[in-house]
Design an enzyme around this catalytic site. Structure first.
Site, PDB file in Angstrom:
ATOM      1  N   GLU A 123     -38.956  32.118 -24.721  1.00  0.00           N
ATOM      2  CA  GLU A 123     -39.159  31.915 -26.162  1.00  0.00           C
ATOM      3  C   GLU A 123     -39.807  33.157 -26.790  1.00  0.00           C
ATOM      4  O   GLU A 123     -39.436  33.574 -27.886  1.00  0.00           O
ATOM      5  CB  GLU A 123     -40.020  30.666 -26.386  1.00  0.00           C
ATOM      6  N   GLU A 143     -38.209  23.527 -18.603  1.00  0.00           N
ATOM      7  CA  GLU A 143     -38.767  22.396 -19.354  1.00  0.00           C
ATOM      8  C   GLU A 143     -38.090  21.090 -18.937  1.00  0.00           C
ATOM      9  O   GLU A 143     -38.747  20.048 -18.806  1.00  0.00           O
ATOM     10  CB  GLU A 143     -38.580  22.613 -20.871  1.00  0.00           C
TER      11      GLU A 143
HETATM   12  C1  1HE Z   1     -48.950  28.970 -13.517  1.00  0.00           C
HETATM   13  C2  1HE Z   1     -47.710  28.993 -14.177  1.00  0.00           C
HETATM   14  C3  1HE Z   1     -47.575  28.205 -15.359  1.00  0.00           C
HETATM   15  C4  1HE Z   1     -47.567  30.280 -12.456  1.00  0.00           C
HETATM   16  N1  1HE Z   1     -48.643  27.488 -15.759  1.00  0.00           N
HETATM   17  N2  1HE Z   1     -49.983  28.237 -13.954  1.00  0.00           N
HETATM   18  N3  1HE Z   1     -43.147  27.304 -16.654  1.00  0.00           N
HETATM   19  C5  1HE Z   1     -42.704  27.000 -15.422  1.00  0.00           C
HETATM   20  O1  1HE Z   1     -42.375  25.884 -15.109  1.00  0.00           O
HETATM   21  C6  1HE Z   1     -42.685  28.135 -14.439  1.00  0.00           C
HETATM   22  C7  1HE Z   1     -43.708  27.874 -13.347  1.00  0.00           C
HETATM   23  N4  1HE Z   1     -43.940  29.047 -12.508  1.00  0.00           N
HETATM   24  C8  1HE Z   1     -43.100  29.427 -11.523  1.00  0.00           C
HETATM   25  O2  1HE Z   1     -42.019  28.902 -11.340  1.00  0.00           O
HETATM   26  C9  1HE Z   1     -43.567  30.553 -10.647  1.00  0.00           C
HETATM   27  O3  1HE Z   1     -44.963  30.677 -10.779  1.00  0.00           O
HETATM   28  C10 1HE Z   1     -42.912  31.930 -10.988  1.00  0.00           C
HETATM   29  C11 1HE Z   1     -41.427  31.896 -10.599  1.00  0.00           C
HETATM   30  C12 1HE Z   1     -43.040  32.279 -12.456  1.00  0.00           C
HETATM   31  C13 1HE Z   1     -43.633  33.037 -10.182  1.00  0.00           C
HETATM   32  O4  1HE Z   1     -43.671  32.690  -8.797  1.00  0.00           O
HETATM   33  P1  1HE Z   1     -44.718  33.422  -7.839  1.00  0.00           P
HETATM   34  O5  1HE Z   1     -44.407  32.985  -6.441  1.00  0.00           O
HETATM   35  O6  1HE Z   1     -44.727  34.887  -8.129  1.00  0.00           O
HETATM   36  O7  1HE Z   1     -46.178  32.916  -8.294  1.00  0.00           O
HETATM   37  P2  1HE Z   1     -46.897  31.502  -7.986  1.00  0.00           P
HETATM   38  O8  1HE Z   1     -47.523  31.550  -6.621  1.00  0.00           O
HETATM   39  O9  1HE Z   1     -45.992  30.364  -8.258  1.00  0.00           O
HETATM   40  O10 1HE Z   1     -48.035  31.467  -9.111  1.00  0.00           O
HETATM   41  C14 1HE Z   1     -49.194  32.290  -9.048  1.00  0.00           C
HETATM   42  C15 1HE Z   1     -50.288  31.557  -9.784  1.00  0.00           C
HETATM   43  O11 1HE Z   1     -49.917  31.414 -11.152  1.00  0.00           O
HETATM   44  C16 1HE Z   1     -50.515  30.148  -9.262  1.00  0.00           C
HETATM   45  O12 1HE Z   1     -51.863  29.824  -9.476  1.00  0.00           O
HETATM   46  P3  1HE Z   1     -52.948  29.879  -8.248  1.00  0.00           P
HETATM   47  O13 1HE Z   1     -54.226  29.436  -8.888  1.00  0.00           O
HETATM   48  O14 1HE Z   1     -52.401  28.952  -7.206  1.00  0.00           O
HETATM   49  O15 1HE Z   1     -52.966  31.313  -7.784  1.00  0.00           O
HETATM   50  C17 1HE Z   1     -49.654  29.306 -10.199  1.00  0.00           C
HETATM   51  O16 1HE Z   1     -50.095  27.962 -10.287  1.00  0.00           O
HETATM   52  C18 1HE Z   1     -49.897  30.034 -11.499  1.00  0.00           C
HETATM   53  N5  1HE Z   1     -48.819  29.788 -12.471  1.00  0.00           N
HETATM   54  N6  1HE Z   1     -46.868  29.822 -13.516  1.00  0.00           N
HETATM   55  C19 1HE Z   1     -49.802  27.515 -15.071  1.00  0.00           C
HETATM   56  N7  1HE Z   1     -46.452  28.190 -16.064  1.00  0.00           N
HETATM   57  C20 1HE Z   1     -44.220  26.340 -25.875  1.00  0.00           C
HETATM   58  S1  1HE Z   1     -43.531  25.267 -24.850  1.00  0.00           S
HETATM   59  C21 1HE Z   1     -42.986  26.146 -23.475  1.00  0.00           C
HETATM   60  C22 1HE Z   1     -42.733  25.216 -22.344  1.00  0.00           C
HETATM   61  C23 1HE Z   1     -42.668  25.926 -21.051  1.00  0.00           C
HETATM   62  O17 1HE Z   1     -42.833  27.126 -20.965  1.00  0.00           O
HETATM   63  S2  1HE Z   1     -42.302  24.962 -19.707  1.00  0.00           S
HETATM   64  C24 1HE Z   1     -42.096  26.083 -18.399  1.00  0.00           C
HETATM   65  C25 1HE Z   1     -43.375  26.358 -17.691  1.00  0.00           C
END
Ligand code: 1HE
Length: 269
Positions: A123, A143
């Site tokens: 977005e 989403e």
């Molecule tokens: C997060 C988030 C997040 C990572 N919110 N904490 N977005 C998603 O559904 C995407 C979710 N994220 C992922 O699929 C992956 O993190 C990635 C593909 C982006 C990257 O993977 P990777 O292996 O490099 O990193 P990771 O180990 O998954 O994440 C590292 C840290 O970032 C980890 O936290 P930690 O405390 O365990 O180290 C994750 O929890 C954190 N993290 N992404 C919160 N999104 C205005 S409305 C919009 C609606 C949306 O955007 S919905 C889609 C949300």
């Protein structure tokens, strides 16, 4: 050619989830939360808004990047769980205000995309005026899988780039597009090798910053609105905008420069 960026001062320097630096007429704004893959929490939404409404007057184009291995993981899901319906609506509206500050701000914004460009990250990218993708970039709208809907302007902006059918597919099935597919479908306008995105983004921003400000204004403000209008109304608005742009001193000087053979011709790059 390397250009020397210096950290922004004042209000912009205090925005701790962004790293903002300038080099002449180009600003580099970096989402700076790499440990969370630049996931966008409420503070980051507010800081993006503050940044884009307070760009220094000497800045005429922006390059927007993400720190670390990914452009942006979208909405910070850890802030989502406790919200009421009313709070959810207001939260979405804060995103809309920030994304509008990018799209309808003072200067064009070039997004440089690498790694994950997902959910709210897509977005943000779609609120920018141009997108340069590195070969390793990929696009998703998880989403659908998270049980939510886009709330940061994606339903209005992403279909204008890739069409409703592609966005529907991405949301219903979790389909992820790679950089090549994204380029072919219009998500990015440029596709470059990994590691080359920033240099290309800066080069484009320098070109954009050299345009007459009123020309850039008309492209940013009039073009998307005209595209939303019935053709007769759009043509009327076009006639006004084109007369305003032509009447500006900068336009007159640039046309004179061409006629006097002081300005470049249109050439293949
Ligand atoms: C997060 C988030 C997040 C990572 N919110 N904490 N977005 C998603 O559904 C995407 C979710 N994220 C992922 O699929 C992956 O993190 C990635 C593909 C982006 C990257 O993977 P990777 O292996 O490099 O990193 P990771 O180990 O998954 O994440 C590292 C840290 O970032 C980890 O936290 P930690 O405390 O365990 O180290 C994750 O929890 C954190 N993290 N992404 C919160 N999104 C205005 S409305 C919009 C609606 C949306 O955007 S919905 C889609 C949300």
């Amino acid at each position: 050619m390397t250009i020397a960026f210096v950290p922004a001062a004042g209000l912009l320097a205090g925005l701790d989830l962004l790293h903002i630096e300038t080099a002449g007429a180009v600003a580099h704004v970096r989402l700076n939360r790499p440990a969370k893959r630049n996931a966008v929490n409420d503070t980051l939404v507010a800081q993006l808004h503050t940044c884009f409404v307070n760009l220094p007057s000497e800045v005429h184009a922006v390059v927007l990047t993400g720190a670390g291995d990914h452009f942006c993981a979208g909405l910070d899901l850890s802030e989502l769980s406790e919200r009421s319906v009313a709070e959810g609506i207001l939260h979405s509206r804060t995103w809309h205000a920030a994304m509008d500050a990018i799209q309808f701000g003072r200067v064009p914004v070039v997004a440089v995309l690498h790694g994950a460009v997902v959910g709210g990250g897509l977005e943000i990218a779609s609120a920018c005026h141009l997108r340069v993708a590195e070969a390793g970039a990929y696009y998703g709208l998880p989403e659908g899988q998270r049980g939510i809907f886009v709330g940061g302007g994606g339903s209005a902006r992403v279909p204008r780039l890739v069409g409703v059918a592609t966005m529907t597919d991405m949301m219903l099935t979790g389909r992820v597009l790679d950089a090549q597919e994204g380029y072919e479908r219009g998500l990015s306008q440029y596709l470059v090798e990994d590691g080359q995105g920033f240099a290309r983004g800066v080069a484009l921003a320098q070109k954009i910053a050299a345009n007459a400000p009123l020309s850039n204004f008309s492209v940013m403000q009039a073009l998307p609105r005209i595209a939303d209008l019935p053709q007769a109304d759009g043509l009327f608005v076009e006639s006004l905008m084109s007369a305003i742009a032509q009447g500006d001193d900068a336009a007159k000087e640039r046309v004179r420069a061409f006629l006097e053979k002081r300005a470049g011709k249109v050439e293949k790059s």
